[in-house]
Design a protein around this motif. Sequence first.
Motif, PDB file in Angstrom:
ATOM      1  N   ILE A 197       0.812  -1.222   0.000  1.00 50.59           N
ATOM      2  CA  ILE A 197       0.000   0.000   0.000  1.00 50.59           C
ATOM      3  C   ILE A 197       0.844   1.269   0.000  1.00 50.59           C
ATOM      4  O   ILE A 197       0.303   2.368   0.027  1.00 50.59           O
ATOM      5  N   SER A 198       2.156   1.140  -0.039  1.00 52.24           N
ATOM      6  CA  SER A 198       3.024   2.323  -0.152  1.00 52.24           C
ATOM      7  C   SER A 198       4.104   2.058  -1.191  1.00 52.24           C
ATOM      8  O   SER A 198       5.261   1.881  -0.873  1.00 52.24           O
ATOM      9  N   PRO A 199       3.718   2.033  -2.477  1.00 46.79           N
ATOM     10  CA  PRO A 199       4.707   1.741  -3.514  1.00 46.79           C
ATOM     11  C   PRO A 199       5.719   2.872  -3.687  1.00 46.79           C
ATOM     12  O   PRO A 199       5.431   4.020  -3.382  1.00 46.79           O
ATOM     13  N   ALA A 200       6.886   2.515  -4.183  1.00 42.77           N
ATOM     14  CA  ALA A 200       7.947   3.506  -4.409  1.00 42.77           C
ATOM     15  C   ALA A 200       7.714   4.217  -5.741  1.00 42.77           C
ATOM     16  O   ALA A 200       6.839   3.849  -6.509  1.00 42.77           O
ATOM     17  N   GLY A 201       8.513   5.203  -5.993  1.00 40.02           N
ATOM     18  CA  GLY A 201       8.488   5.865  -7.285  1.00 40.02           C
ATOM     19  C   GLY A 201       7.350   6.850  -7.466  1.00 40.02           C
ATOM     20  O   GLY A 201       6.982   7.171  -8.584  1.00 40.02           O
ATOM     21  N   GLY A 202       6.753   7.306  -6.388  1.00 35.86           N
ATOM     22  CA  GLY A 202       5.705   8.317  -6.505  1.00 35.86           C
ATOM     23  C   GLY A 202       4.367   7.784  -6.980  1.00 35.86           C
ATOM     24  O   GLY A 202       3.493   8.560  -7.354  1.00 35.86           O
ATOM     25  N   GLU A 203       4.183   6.461  -7.002  1.00 37.74           N
ATOM     26  CA  GLU A 203       2.891   5.912  -7.404  1.00 37.74           C
ATOM     27  C   GLU A 203       1.839   6.309  -6.376  1.00 37.74           C
ATOM     28  O   GLU A 203       2.142   6.569  -5.222  1.00 37.74           O
ATOM     29  N   LYS A 204       0.584   6.315  -6.811  1.00 43.57           N
ATOM     30  CA  LYS A 204      -0.506   6.726  -5.911  1.00 43.57           C
ATOM     31  C   LYS A 204      -0.688   5.727  -4.780  1.00 43.57           C
ATOM     32  O   LYS A 204      -0.572   4.529  -4.962  1.00 43.57           O
ATOM     33  N   THR A 205      -0.970   6.255  -3.628  1.00 41.87           N
ATOM     34  CA  THR A 205      -1.268   5.453  -2.451  1.00 41.87           C
ATOM     35  C   THR A 205      -2.378   6.131  -1.675  1.00 41.87           C
ATOM     36  O   THR A 205      -2.581   7.332  -1.811  1.00 41.87           O
ATOM     37  N   TRP A 206      -3.106   5.389  -0.879  1.00 38.71           N
ATOM     38  CA  TRP A 206      -4.167   6.000  -0.077  1.00 38.71           C
ATOM     39  C   TRP A 206      -3.678   6.365   1.320  1.00 38.71           C
ATOM     40  O   TRP A 206      -4.425   6.886   2.133  1.00 38.71           O
ATOM     41  N   LEU A 207      -2.394   6.146   1.589  1.00 42.79           N
ATOM     42  CA  LEU A 207      -1.830   6.598   2.856  1.00 42.79           C
ATOM     43  C   LEU A 207      -1.648   8.119   2.806  1.00 42.79           C
ATOM     44  O   LEU A 207      -1.228   8.654   1.790  1.00 42.79           O
ATOM     45  N   PRO A 208      -1.941   8.813   3.892  1.00 45.80           N
ATOM     46  CA  PRO A 208      -1.850  10.275   3.848  1.00 45.80           C
ATOM     47  C   PRO A 208      -0.426  10.801   3.621  1.00 45.80           C
ATOM     48  O   PRO A 208      -0.210  11.651   2.790  1.00 45.80           O
ATOM     49  N   LEU A 209       0.555  10.302   4.342  1.00 41.95           N
ATOM     50  CA  LEU A 209       1.948  10.731   4.193  1.00 41.95           C
ATOM     51  C   LEU A 209       2.853   9.510   4.287  1.00 41.95           C
ATOM     52  O   LEU A 209       3.433   9.225   5.333  1.00 41.95           O
ATOM     53  N   PRO A 210       3.007   8.752   3.186  1.00 49.46           N
ATOM     54  CA  PRO A 210       3.823   7.540   3.263  1.00 49.46           C
ATOM     55  C   PRO A 210       5.294   7.861   3.515  1.00 49.46           C
ATOM     56  O   PRO A 210       5.824   8.831   3.007  1.00 49.46           O
ATOM     57  N   ASP A 211       5.927   7.041   4.326  1.00 53.32           N
ATOM     58  CA  ASP A 211       7.338   7.197   4.656  1.00 53.32           C
ATOM     59  C   ASP A 211       8.170   6.552   3.543  1.00 53.32           C
ATOM     60  O   ASP A 211       8.032   5.351   3.294  1.00 53.32           O
ATOM     61  N   PRO A 212       9.032   7.294   2.875  1.00 56.79           N
ATOM     62  CA  PRO A 212       9.819   6.707   1.790  1.00 56.79           C
ATOM     63  C   PRO A 212      10.835   5.672   2.272  1.00 56.79           C
ATOM     64  O   PRO A 212      11.334   4.889   1.483  1.00 56.79           O
ATOM     65  N   ALA A 213      11.128   5.653   3.567  1.00 56.62           N
ATOM     66  CA  ALA A 213      12.097   4.696   4.110  1.00 56.62           C
ATOM     67  C   ALA A 213      11.423   3.453   4.680  1.00 56.62           C
ATOM     68  O   ALA A 213      12.065   2.651   5.349  1.00 56.62           O
ATOM     69  N   THR A 214      10.139   3.277   4.403  1.00 56.13           N
ATOM     70  CA  THR A 214       9.409   2.118   4.921  1.00 56.13           C
ATOM     71  C   THR A 214       8.469   1.579   3.848  1.00 56.13           C
ATOM     72  O   THR A 214       7.665   2.326   3.288  1.00 56.13           O
ATOM     73  N   ALA A 215       8.570   0.294   3.578  1.00 56.42           N
ATOM     74  CA  ALA A 215       7.610  -0.372   2.692  1.00 56.42           C
ATOM     75  C   ALA A 215       6.455  -0.847   3.562  1.00 56.42           C
ATOM     76  O   ALA A 215       6.676  -1.478   4.604  1.00 56.42           O
ATOM     77  N   VAL A 216       5.234  -0.537   3.159  1.00 52.72           N
ATOM     78  CA  VAL A 216       4.060  -0.889   3.953  1.00 52.72           C
ATOM     79  C   VAL A 216       3.138  -1.772   3.113  1.00 52.72           C
ATOM     80  O   VAL A 216       2.791  -1.416   1.988  1.00 52.72           O
ATOM     81  N   ALA A 217       2.755  -2.898   3.686  1.00 53.88           N
ATOM     82  CA  ALA A 217       1.794  -3.800   3.058  1.00 53.88           C
ATOM     83  C   ALA A 217       0.731  -4.117   4.098  1.00 53.88           C
ATOM     84  O   ALA A 217       0.927  -3.888   5.295  1.00 53.88           O
ATOM     85  N   ALA A 218      -0.408  -4.625   3.639  1.00 58.19           N
ATOM     86  CA  ALA A 218      -1.490  -4.935   4.571  1.00 58.19           C
ATOM     87  C   ALA A 218      -2.370  -6.034   4.001  1.00 58.19           C
ATOM     88  O   ALA A 218      -2.395  -6.272   2.795  1.00 58.19           O
ATOM     89  N   CYS A 219      -3.090  -6.703   4.907  1.00 57.51           N
ATOM     90  CA  CYS A 219      -4.093  -7.681   4.497  1.00 57.51           C
ATOM     91  C   CYS A 219      -5.223  -7.670   5.526  1.00 57.51           C
ATOM     92  O   CYS A 219      -4.997  -7.410   6.702  1.00 57.51           O
TER      93      CYS A 219
END
Length: 189
Positions: free
Chosen positions: A53-75
């Motif tokens: 849910i927090s892809p790199a490269g500026g792709e769209k995410t629904w997280l308000p302020l994604p941390d670029p130093a953390t990959a976030v996934a969810a289920c």
Amino acid sequence: MSNLTRLFLATLSGLVLAAGVHIAIIFAAPSFAENDAFNRLQETLTEDQAQLISPAGGEKTWLPLPDPATAVAACAFDLSDGPVRVTAKPGQDFLSFSFHTKTRGVFFAVTDRAAIRGELELVVMTPRQLDEARAAEDENDPSRDVRIVAPQEQGYIVVRVAAPRPSQRVQAEEAAKAVTCTIDEDEAS
């Protein structure tokens, strides 16, 4: 009673009523939200892997302020079908899980420090499912799973993998996507 006293009581009553309504709306708002995290993750109920849910490269995410130093996934999980087994293979980077109910927030969190022999296995279950698992358990061979009792049947799990350097981002994303969230057949039967 003087006019000044009546004005003061009316103003005070209005302020107390306004504060009460304001507080009630704040606490009720999450239950009326249609696009909450659980609903956004609903499709993961039928998948085995966590969704990034927090892809790199500026792709769209629904997280308000994604941390670029953390990959976030969810289920998401629904315990009405049985306990859910969450499995991860921690690497060199920091890995953490937070378990959320559908409406009440975080109820459990764990890091990769809980891994045994390079593997982290967690089983999310209801109190009734935990009682059934304990009853079916062999006294000579107890379960080594980390069992987590959820206060609600529905919720979601957030996986965070640290990527301290930009060059490690892809590796962190792969580790986050590799986390599995499946119905635990051993505990469900």
